[in-house]
Design a protein around this motif. Structure first.
Motif, PDB file in Angstrom:
ATOM      1  N   LYS A   1       0.832  -0.960   0.116  1.00  0.00           N
ATOM      2  CA  LYS A   1       0.022  -0.320  -0.006  1.00  0.00           C
ATOM      3  C   LYS A   1       0.766   0.674   0.007  1.00  0.00           C
ATOM      4  CE  LYS A   1      -3.296   2.658   2.627  1.00  0.00           C
ATOM      5  NZ  LYS A   1      -4.513   2.807   3.743  1.00  0.00           N
ATOM      6  N   LEU A   2       0.827   2.138  -1.280  1.00  0.00           N
ATOM      7  CA  LEU A   2       1.569   3.524  -1.385  1.00  0.00           C
ATOM      8  C   LEU A   2       0.391   4.070  -1.284  1.00  0.00           C
ATOM      9  CD1 LEU A   2       4.265   2.297  -4.073  1.00  0.00           C
ATOM     10  CD2 LEU A   2       4.364   1.986  -1.484  1.00  0.00           C
ATOM     11  N   SER A   3       0.383   5.202  -0.294  1.00  0.00           N
ATOM     12  CA  SER A   3      -0.646   6.673   0.172  1.00  0.00           C
ATOM     13  C   SER A   3       0.748   7.316  -0.286  1.00  0.00           C
ATOM     14  CB  SER A   3      -0.365   6.933   1.490  1.00  0.00           C
ATOM     15  OG  SER A   3      -1.312   7.914   1.280  1.00  0.00           O
ATOM     16  N   ILE A   4       1.478   8.462  -1.650  1.00  0.00           N
ATOM     17  CA  ILE A   4       2.160   9.419  -1.975  1.00  0.00           C
ATOM     18  C   ILE A   4       1.083  10.614  -2.271  1.00  0.00           C
ATOM     19  CG2 ILE A   4       4.113  10.202  -3.040  1.00  0.00           C
ATOM     20  CD1 ILE A   4       4.324   6.629  -3.550  1.00  0.00           C
ATOM     21  N   SER A   5       2.248  11.319  -1.598  1.00  0.00           N
ATOM     22  CA  SER A   5       0.932  12.770  -2.122  1.00  0.00           C
ATOM     23  C   SER A   5       1.293  13.660  -3.272  1.00  0.00           C
ATOM     24  CB  SER A   5       1.329  13.863  -0.644  1.00  0.00           C
ATOM     25  OG  SER A   5       0.883  13.061   0.403  1.00  0.00           O
ATOM     26  N   ASP A   6       2.430  13.147  -3.048  1.00  0.00           N
ATOM     27  CA  ASP A   6       3.501  14.416  -4.385  1.00  0.00           C
ATOM     28  C   ASP A   6       2.452  13.590  -5.966  1.00  0.00           C
ATOM     29  OD1 ASP A   6       4.973  15.483  -5.951  1.00  0.00           O
ATOM     30  OD2 ASP A   6       6.155  13.615  -6.376  1.00  0.00           O
ATOM     31  N   THR A   7       2.583  14.428  -6.740  1.00  0.00           N
ATOM     32  CA  THR A   7       1.563  13.694  -8.092  1.00  0.00           C
ATOM     33  C   THR A   7       2.569  14.093  -9.520  1.00  0.00           C
ATOM     34  OG1 THR A   7       0.553  15.956  -8.457  1.00  0.00           O
ATOM     35  CG2 THR A   7      -0.165  14.163  -7.396  1.00  0.00           C
ATOM     36  N   GLU A   8       3.821  13.970  -9.092  1.00  0.00           N
ATOM     37  CA  GLU A   8       5.024  14.766 -10.236  1.00  0.00           C
ATOM     38  C   GLU A   8       5.964  13.979 -10.534  1.00  0.00           C
ATOM     39  OE1 GLU A   8       6.173  18.758 -10.105  1.00  0.00           O
ATOM     40  OE2 GLU A   8       4.083  19.427 -10.390  1.00  0.00           O
ATOM     41  N   THR A   9       6.171  13.194  -9.096  1.00  0.00           N
ATOM     42  CA  THR A   9       7.681  12.086  -9.185  1.00  0.00           C
ATOM     43  C   THR A   9       7.078  11.044 -10.275  1.00  0.00           C
ATOM     44  OG1 THR A   9       8.689  13.330  -7.450  1.00  0.00           O
ATOM     45  CG2 THR A   9       9.391  11.731  -8.108  1.00  0.00           C
ATOM     46  N   THR A  10       7.928  10.699 -11.062  1.00  0.00           N
ATOM     47  CA  THR A  10       7.862   9.269 -11.088  1.00  0.00           C
ATOM     48  C   THR A  10       8.947   7.617 -10.849  1.00  0.00           C
ATOM     49  OG1 THR A  10       8.919  10.296 -13.881  1.00  0.00           O
ATOM     50  CG2 THR A  10       6.388  10.042 -13.664  1.00  0.00           C
ATOM     51  N   LEU A  11       8.918   6.782 -11.306  1.00  0.00           N
ATOM     52  CA  LEU A  11       9.390   6.068 -11.129  1.00  0.00           C
ATOM     53  C   LEU A  11      10.939   6.349 -11.704  1.00  0.00           C
ATOM     54  CD1 LEU A  11      10.361   3.208  -9.441  1.00  0.00           C
ATOM     55  CD2 LEU A  11       9.347   2.129 -11.117  1.00  0.00           C
ATOM     56  N   PRO A  12      12.198   6.372 -11.465  1.00  0.00           N
ATOM     57  CA  PRO A  12      13.336   6.093 -12.230  1.00  0.00           C
ATOM     58  C   PRO A  12      13.548   4.486 -12.954  1.00  0.00           C
ATOM     59  CG  PRO A  12      13.621   6.632 -10.128  1.00  0.00           C
ATOM     60  CD  PRO A  12      12.765   5.797 -10.434  1.00  0.00           C
ATOM     61  N   GLN A  13      13.922   5.084 -14.457  1.00  0.00           N
ATOM     62  CA  GLN A  13      14.128   3.990 -14.703  1.00  0.00           C
ATOM     63  C   GLN A  13      15.712   2.655 -13.997  1.00  0.00           C
ATOM     64  OE1 GLN A  13      12.982   1.398 -17.931  1.00  0.00           O
ATOM     65  NE2 GLN A  13      11.308   3.110 -16.336  1.00  0.00           N
ATOM     66  N   PRO A  14      15.500   1.387 -14.378  1.00  0.00           N
ATOM     67  CA  PRO A  14      16.413   0.878 -13.145  1.00  0.00           C
ATOM     68  C   PRO A  14      18.188   0.929 -13.672  1.00  0.00           C
ATOM     69  CG  PRO A  14      15.167  -0.559 -14.362  1.00  0.00           C
ATOM     70  CD  PRO A  14      14.400   0.525 -14.480  1.00  0.00           C
ATOM     71  N   ASP A  15      19.040   0.851 -13.672  1.00  0.00           N
ATOM     72  CA  ASP A  15      20.655   1.021 -14.771  1.00  0.00           C
ATOM     73  C   ASP A  15      20.803  -0.120 -15.179  1.00  0.00           C
ATOM     74  OD1 ASP A  15      22.152  -0.762 -12.775  1.00  0.00           O
ATOM     75  OD2 ASP A  15      21.484   0.546 -11.025  1.00  0.00           O
ATOM     76  N   GLN A  16      21.376  -0.199 -15.435  1.00  0.00           N
ATOM     77  CA  GLN A  16      21.569  -1.381 -16.946  1.00  0.00           C
ATOM     78  C   GLN A  16      22.616  -2.283 -16.201  1.00  0.00           C
ATOM     79  OE1 GLN A  16      20.142  -1.636 -20.392  1.00  0.00           O
ATOM     80  NE2 GLN A  16      18.595   0.053 -19.478  1.00  0.00           N
ATOM     81  N   SER A  17      23.380  -2.491 -15.786  1.00  0.00           N
ATOM     82  CA  SER A  17      23.461  -3.318 -14.575  1.00  0.00           C
ATOM     83  C   SER A  17      22.776  -3.519 -14.291  1.00  0.00           C
ATOM     84  CB  SER A  17      24.769  -2.477 -13.933  1.00  0.00           C
ATOM     85  OG  SER A  17      24.579  -1.434 -12.660  1.00  0.00           O
ATOM     86  N   PHE A  18      21.583  -3.197 -13.446  1.00  0.00           N
ATOM     87  CA  PHE A  18      21.086  -4.377 -12.021  1.00  0.00           C
ATOM     88  C   PHE A  18      20.107  -5.011 -13.337  1.00  0.00           C
ATOM     89  CE2 PHE A  18      16.564  -4.524 -11.097  1.00  0.00           C
ATOM     90  CZ  PHE A  18      17.225  -5.079  -9.302  1.00  0.00           C
ATOM     91  N   VAL A  19      19.593  -4.120 -14.874  1.00  0.00           N
ATOM     92  CA  VAL A  19      18.788  -4.737 -15.500  1.00  0.00           C
ATOM     93  C   VAL A  19      19.576  -6.556 -16.232  1.00  0.00           C
ATOM     94  CG1 VAL A  19      17.784  -5.109 -18.063  1.00  0.00           C
ATOM     95  CG2 VAL A  19      17.550  -2.845 -16.292  1.00  0.00           C
ATOM     96  N   HIS A  20      20.761  -6.103 -16.681  1.00  0.00           N
ATOM     97  CA  HIS A  20      21.569  -7.556 -17.080  1.00  0.00           C
ATOM     98  C   HIS A  20      22.130  -8.075 -16.227  1.00  0.00           C
ATOM     99  CE1 HIS A  20      20.337  -5.603 -21.066  1.00  0.00           C
ATOM    100  NE2 HIS A  20      21.072  -4.577 -20.983  1.00  0.00           N
TER     101      HIS A  20
END
Length: 393
Positions: free
Chosen positions: A63-82
């Motif tokens: 359950k996430l309750s967040i007042s901020d309406t503009e910040t989006t989730l950053p993309q994971p860095d490529q080292s983590f992805v691969h």
């Protein structure tokens, strides 16, 4: 027990964490058996560090309750992805079953052109999703939802939600597979909503309330031309309602739907071709609602109130399974079904403030003495409160 880096975890048996307004907390301690996480933040500092992290492989309820309406989730860095670990998190080990998002925008992108890996990649096993007061939700997120196994979707107070994302014909191919396991859909207080996404065949229950601009339930608008044609057909339909020997109709697109509840949707003109599987039908406080049609042999409960434009229910067939019929404050309602099987199962009847209802059908009249509840008080009266509203208006 050792953590991922060979370090003894701080909370080796912790399963449930609630964090409320701790802006300096940006990381969770090692808790390998964490199952439930509830966060309330003004800015998604802690949320951003958790979504896509190793915790997604153990969490079942977020359950996430967040007042901020503009910040989006950053993309994971490529080292983590691969990395092998990152590949497991993204594609295999995510275990979240229930999620509530209140005011959060980190799961929705502000521009549709952003290339993305997640965040719904971590929710492949999600069964129940509730989204509330999320201004970033503008279109039904077909692309992100495409792989979800969701069974229940609840959307509340998302004031900018409009409808499906406009797409060309090529890009819409396969969209009928959106949420193929969805059983329950609840939508309320979405002031800009015009249209619902293409519903899957698995849907069993639909609740829609306080969506004043909605004009489509099944995917196409019931416009003035459709309403006029329906009204012109009413006299013929009343006298030629199909009986048990009628040829079977084509299978409905929603063969599992059992409950349909619609309220306070002022621009919805009506619902054509209600599926025959329906057992409960509720329509209330829909100002422009005028027509219903379908062969409802399985219907058990019918409740219609404060729909001033509905004139007849004859287009719903005999409704031989109907046990409860309630009609309130429908001032244009003048006729009810009177087929050979009508009211054979009826147990409760309530009709109030339907001033155009001159007579009740003969088959219903014959059943009145056998009903558990029979309330025809003020059947042909006007609603006194309505007169007060007009006077004050």
């Amino acid at each position: 027990m050792e953590g991922r880096l060979g370090i003894e975890p701080m909370f080796p048996v912790l399963e449930d964490i609630h964090v409320k307004n701790c802006p300096n907390l940006t990381l969770l301690p090692e808790a390998p058996y964490l199952r439930i996480l509830k966060l309330k933040e003004n800015k998604p500092h802690l949320s951003q560090s958790i979504v896509g992290s190793r915790y997604m492989s153990s969490l079942s309820h977020i359950k996430l309750s967040i007042s901020d309406t503009e910040t989006t989730l950053p993309q994971p860095d490529q080292s983590f992805v691969h990395s092998e670990y990152g590949n497991n998190i993204l594609n295999h080990e995510a275990s979240v079953r229930k999620m509530k998002l209140f005011g959060s925008s980190i799961f929705f992108y502000l521009t549709r052109s952003q290339p993305t890996i997640g965040p719904w990649k971590w929710c492949k096993h999600l069964e129940k999703l509730e989204i509330k007061s999320c201004d970033a939700l503008v279109y039904w997120p077909e692309r992100e939802f495409h792989s979800l196994q969701l069974q229940e979707l609840i959307v509340k107070s998302c004031k900018n939600l409009n409808g499906p994302m406009p797409m060309d014909q090529e890009s819409t191919q396969g969209m009928e597979q959106l949420l193929p396991n969805l059983k329950t859909l609840q939508i309320s207080d979405c002031q800009s909503l015009v249209k619902i996404f293409i519903l899957p065949r698995s849907i069993m229950s639909i609740h829609i309330d306080r969506c004043p601009r909605l004009n489509s339930i099944w995917g196409k608008q019931e416009d003035t031309e459709s309403r006029t044609a329906h009204d012109e057909q009413l006299p013929a339909l009343r006298t030629s309602s199909p009986g048990p020997s009628a040829s079977p109709a084509m299978e409905h697109l929603l063969p599992c739907l059992e409950l349909l509840s619609i309220g306070h949707c002022d621009r919805l003109a009506g619902v054509l071709d209600v599926p025959p599987s329906l057992q409960i039908l509720e329509i209330y406080s829909c100002r422009d609602f005028r027509f219903l049609s379908g062969q409802l042999d399985a219907l058990l409960i019918l409740h219609i109130s404060d729909c001033k434009g509905v004139r007849s229910l004859a287009c719903l067939g005999d409704m031989p399974s109907l046990k409860r019929l309630c009609i309130y404050r429908c001032r244009s309602m003048s006729s009810l079904p009177d087929g050979p099987r009508s009211y054979s199962s009826l147990e409760r009847l309530e009709i109030r403030f339907c001033q155009a209802m001159k007579l009740i059908p003969g088959r219903l009249q014959q059943r009145l003495d056998s009903l558990e509840l029979q309330d025809l008080s003020y059947m042909r009266s006007s609603n006194p409160l309505e007169d007060v509203w007009h006077a004050n208006g």
